[in-house]
Write a protein that holds these residues in place. Sequence first.
Motif, PDB file in Angstrom:
ATOM      1  N   ARG A  23       0.956  -1.100   0.241  1.00  0.00           N
ATOM      2  CA  ARG A  23      -0.097  -0.054  -0.212  1.00  0.00           C
ATOM      3  C   ARG A  23       0.995   1.163   0.235  1.00  0.00           C
ATOM      4  N   TYR A  24       0.518   1.735  -0.868  1.00  0.00           N
ATOM      5  CA  TYR A  24       1.219   3.059  -0.912  1.00  0.00           C
ATOM      6  C   TYR A  24       0.380   4.728  -0.535  1.00  0.00           C
ATOM      7  N   LYS A  25       1.092   5.600   0.198  1.00  0.00           N
ATOM      8  CA  LYS A  25      -0.193   6.788   0.745  1.00  0.00           C
ATOM      9  C   LYS A  25       0.482   7.926   0.844  1.00  0.00           C
ATOM     10  N   GLY A  26       0.262   9.133  -0.159  1.00  0.00           N
ATOM     11  CA  GLY A  26       0.589   9.833  -0.339  1.00  0.00           C
ATOM     12  C   GLY A  26      -0.299  11.424  -0.044  1.00  0.00           C
ATOM     13  N   ALA A  27       0.547  12.015   0.144  1.00  0.00           N
ATOM     14  CA  ALA A  27      -0.915  13.811   0.583  1.00  0.00           C
ATOM     15  C   ALA A  27      -1.988  13.279  -0.308  1.00  0.00           C
ATOM     16  N   SER A  28      -1.667  13.105  -1.530  1.00  0.00           N
ATOM     17  CA  SER A  28      -2.843  13.518  -2.410  1.00  0.00           C
ATOM     18  C   SER A  28      -2.723  12.147  -3.508  1.00  0.00           C
ATOM     19  N   PHE A  29      -2.549  10.823  -3.485  1.00  0.00           N
ATOM     20  CA  PHE A  29      -2.718   9.598  -3.511  1.00  0.00           C
ATOM     21  C   PHE A  29      -3.149   8.582  -2.523  1.00  0.00           C
ATOM     22  N   SER A  30      -3.667   7.112  -3.278  1.00  0.00           N
ATOM     23  CA  SER A  30      -3.093   6.279  -2.939  1.00  0.00           C
ATOM     24  C   SER A  30      -3.527   5.088  -3.056  1.00  0.00           C
ATOM     25  N   CYS A  31      -2.311   3.651  -3.231  1.00  0.00           N
ATOM     26  CA  CYS A  31      -3.569   2.506  -4.394  1.00  0.00           C
ATOM     27  C   CYS A  31      -2.592   1.540  -3.517  1.00  0.00           C
ATOM     28  N   SER A  32      -3.269   0.333  -3.900  1.00  0.00           N
ATOM     29  CA  SER A  32      -2.485  -0.697  -3.159  1.00  0.00           C
ATOM     30  C   SER A  32      -2.262  -1.975  -3.925  1.00  0.00           C
ATOM     31  N   GLY A  33      -1.972  -2.925  -4.330  1.00  0.00           N
ATOM     32  CA  GLY A  33      -1.496  -4.373  -5.127  1.00  0.00           C
ATOM     33  C   GLY A  33      -1.675  -5.587  -4.616  1.00  0.00           C
ATOM     34  N   ARG A  53      -6.030  -1.684  -6.794  1.00  0.00           N
ATOM     35  CA  ARG A  53      -6.669  -0.423  -6.958  1.00  0.00           C
ATOM     36  C   ARG A  53      -5.515   0.839  -6.644  1.00  0.00           C
ATOM     37  N   GLY A  54      -6.277   2.012  -7.415  1.00  0.00           N
ATOM     38  CA  GLY A  54      -5.588   3.282  -7.805  1.00  0.00           C
ATOM     39  C   GLY A  54      -4.477   2.674  -8.884  1.00  0.00           C
ATOM     40  N   GLN A  55      -4.995   1.748 -10.499  1.00  0.00           N
ATOM     41  CA  GLN A  55      -4.427   2.197 -10.833  1.00  0.00           C
ATOM     42  C   GLN A  55      -3.476   3.444 -12.330  1.00  0.00           C
ATOM     43  N   LYS A  56      -4.570   4.109 -12.391  1.00  0.00           N
ATOM     44  CA  LYS A  56      -4.461   5.328 -12.557  1.00  0.00           C
ATOM     45  C   LYS A  56      -3.527   6.438 -12.208  1.00  0.00           C
TER      46      LYS A  56
END
Length: 93
Positions: A23-33, A53-56
């Motif tokens: 899981r990646y989480k930044g100030a303006s995004f998050s995604c997981s895989g 999740r958050g492929q774009k």
Amino acid sequence: TNPPDAFNVRVTLNSGTGGGSIRYKGASFSCSGDLSVASDILSTLTLDQTIVRGQKICADGEVTISQGSGGNLQFSFKGPSGPAAQGTLAKQA
């Protein structure tokens, strides 16, 4: 040409399954895989990352984890295009 960005990465490895999640989480995004083991050679674990999740925002690619200093782990990510990431992971129970 882009300035560096700071974000949190959480890697979970599931014992006995040959994989885990990320899981990646930044100030303006998050995604997981999902992660699946590609190789485990000389204390370096290489995993194939597939974003679910958050492929774009995030890309599929390769995650490498190796032994660092002080009980921490070194993390790196590279994909077929776009920015690479690197940093230190703190091991949690």
